[in-house]
Design a protein around this motif. Structure first.
Motif, PDB file in Angstrom:
ATOM      1  N   CYS A 252       0.847  -1.205   0.000  1.00 34.33           N
ATOM      2  CA  CYS A 252       0.000   0.000   0.000  1.00 34.33           C
ATOM      3  C   CYS A 252       0.879   1.250   0.000  1.00 34.33           C
ATOM      4  CB  CYS A 252      -0.911   0.032   1.229  1.00 34.33           C
ATOM      5  SG  CYS A 252      -2.212  -1.199   1.199  1.00 34.33           S
ATOM      6  N   LEU A 273      -6.477  -1.360  -4.401  1.00 38.78           N
ATOM      7  CA  LEU A 273      -7.139  -1.450  -3.085  1.00 38.78           C
ATOM      8  C   LEU A 273      -8.347  -2.386  -3.153  1.00 38.78           C
ATOM      9  CD1 LEU A 273      -6.845   2.276  -1.891  1.00 38.78           C
ATOM     10  CD2 LEU A 273      -5.613   0.297  -0.977  1.00 38.78           C
ATOM     11  N   GLU A 281      -5.462  -3.161   5.999  1.00 43.88           N
ATOM     12  CA  GLU A 281      -4.602  -2.169   5.360  1.00 43.88           C
ATOM     13  C   GLU A 281      -5.385  -1.361   4.329  1.00 43.88           C
ATOM     14  OE1 GLU A 281      -3.798  -5.252   6.003  1.00 43.88           O
ATOM     15  OE2 GLU A 281      -1.792  -5.344   6.883  1.00 43.88           O
ATOM     16  N   ALA A 282      -6.262  -2.043   3.578  1.00 41.16           N
ATOM     17  CA  ALA A 282      -7.075  -1.326   2.587  1.00 41.16           C
ATOM     18  C   ALA A 282      -7.983  -0.333   3.299  1.00 41.16           C
ATOM     19  CB  ALA A 282      -7.905  -2.319   1.762  1.00 41.16           C
ATOM     20  N   PHE A 285      -5.705   2.620   4.226  1.00 34.84           N
ATOM     21  CA  PHE A 285      -5.130   3.436   3.152  1.00 34.84           C
ATOM     22  C   PHE A 285      -6.175   4.135   2.288  1.00 34.84           C
ATOM     23  CE2 PHE A 285      -1.058   1.724   4.212  1.00 34.84           C
ATOM     24  CZ  PHE A 285      -0.144   2.637   3.707  1.00 34.84           C
TER      25      PHE A 285
END
Ligand SMILES: C[S@@+](CC[C@H](N)C(=O)[O-])C[C@H]1O[C@@H](n2cnc3c(N)ncnc32)[C@H](O)[C@@H]1O
Length: 299
Positions: A252, A273, A281-282, A285
């Protein structure tokens, strides 16, 4: 330009200070990243409700705002008065906090020997000269009590993405006029072995080091008994995944760098994503990138 001038100039308003600490464009985004990093730090420090905790380079209190409710006392220290002003404003209402302004890479006259249970520093050692990094490590060793724990991190030159990030700095430097000095607070990088060497030479014992990302992260302690060492080692093993930046996090980060450099557009980033949509994490971010770059800013 001094460290203080460098950071003060970027933190004349709370909004500017928030952007300077981690690229977040607003309060909601910085709270989101703060919760993420605070969880990482809490695991690394084996944080207890009775702990007195120091942050070196607290910025706007991004992490402290989340950690203070989880410990006895949280103290934020920073070289920049403007950053501390922004932090005081953001953490208004918390009663177990204190702030200290630092000068010249030292806690001398600010913090007494053995006065903290835990200490940490995130995204700070990567903005200073190695001499100052080492001076601060020696000071951290002085102010941490026996059996106390520290968590620190810096840019990792040995990781492919860390190397790429360093080459970006090389490129920036090569564009500067020959007479211009490098910024005091520019990004600086360590090989993991070099970082560990500074930590050990400052007197600490390494408990864990994670270097499979653009950052090299260290958890270390001072003056451990055999029993406490065993406890902490087993804690570090059990929580390694919560402490270390994951490969997905690194990907990312690299994609965000690609977007920033104009190498991919926002649609490509969204597609990436989407491909990892079920990850934490998606979730971290996506709002960060949308708020920071917006739909219109990518090529
Ligand atoms: C990128 S920000 C990170 C802030 C915070 N740790 C976080 O993760 O949100 C770096 C911070 O380190 C502080 N800083 C930079 N150089 C410093 C130094 N030599 N001594 C103390 N603080 C410093 C800056 O003023 C700034 O607040």
């Amino acid at each position: 330009m001094s460290y203080q001038d460098f950071w003060d100039r970027q933190s004349e308003t709370v909004e500017a200070a928030i952007r300077a600490v981690d690229g977040s464009s607003d309060e909601l985004t910085v709270q989101h990243t703060g919760i993420w990093t605070a969880n990482q730090v809490a695991h690394a420090l084996d944080l207890q409700a009775t702990d007195r905790v120091l942050e070196l380079g607290c910025g706007v209190g991004r992490i402290g705002k989340e950690l203070a409710p989880r410990c006895e006392q949280w103290v934020g220290s920073d070289i920049s008065p403007n950053m501390l002003k922004a932090a005081a404003q953001r953490l208004d209402g918390l009663t177990n906090i204190d702030f200290k302004q630092l000068e010249r890479s030292s806690f001398d006259g600010v913090f007494a020997d053995d006065s903290f249970d835990k200490a940490y520093s995130v995204a700070v050692f990567c903005h200073m000269d190695k001499e100052d990094l080492y001076l601060y490590l020696r000071e951290l060793h002085r102010i941490i009590r026996p059996a106390g724990v520290i968590y620190i991190e810096t840019w990792n030159l040995a990781h492919p993405v860390g190397w790429r990030r360093w080459e970006l700095e090389v490129g920036n430097w090569s564009q500067l006029a020959a007479g211009d000095r490098k910024d005091a607070g520019r990004n600086q990088f360590c090989h993991p072995a070099e970082f560990a060497l500074y930590v050990e030479r400052a007197g600490f014992e390494l408990l864990a080091q994670h270097s499979n990302s653009p950052w090299t992260q260290i958890v270390a302690a001072k003056g451990l008994s055999d029993e406490r060492r065993e406890d902490l080692q087993s804690h570090m093993d059990r929580h390694a995944d919560a402490i270390a930046y994951s490969e997905t996090f690194s990907s990312c980060f690299e994609k965000a760098m690609d977007l920033h450099n104009g190498e991919i557009d926002i649609a490509e980033l969204h597609a990436f994503l989407d491909s990892i949509a079920d990850t934490e994490e998606a979730a971290l971010f996506r709002p960060y990138i949308e708020a920071s770059w917006g739909e219109g800013r990518g090529k």
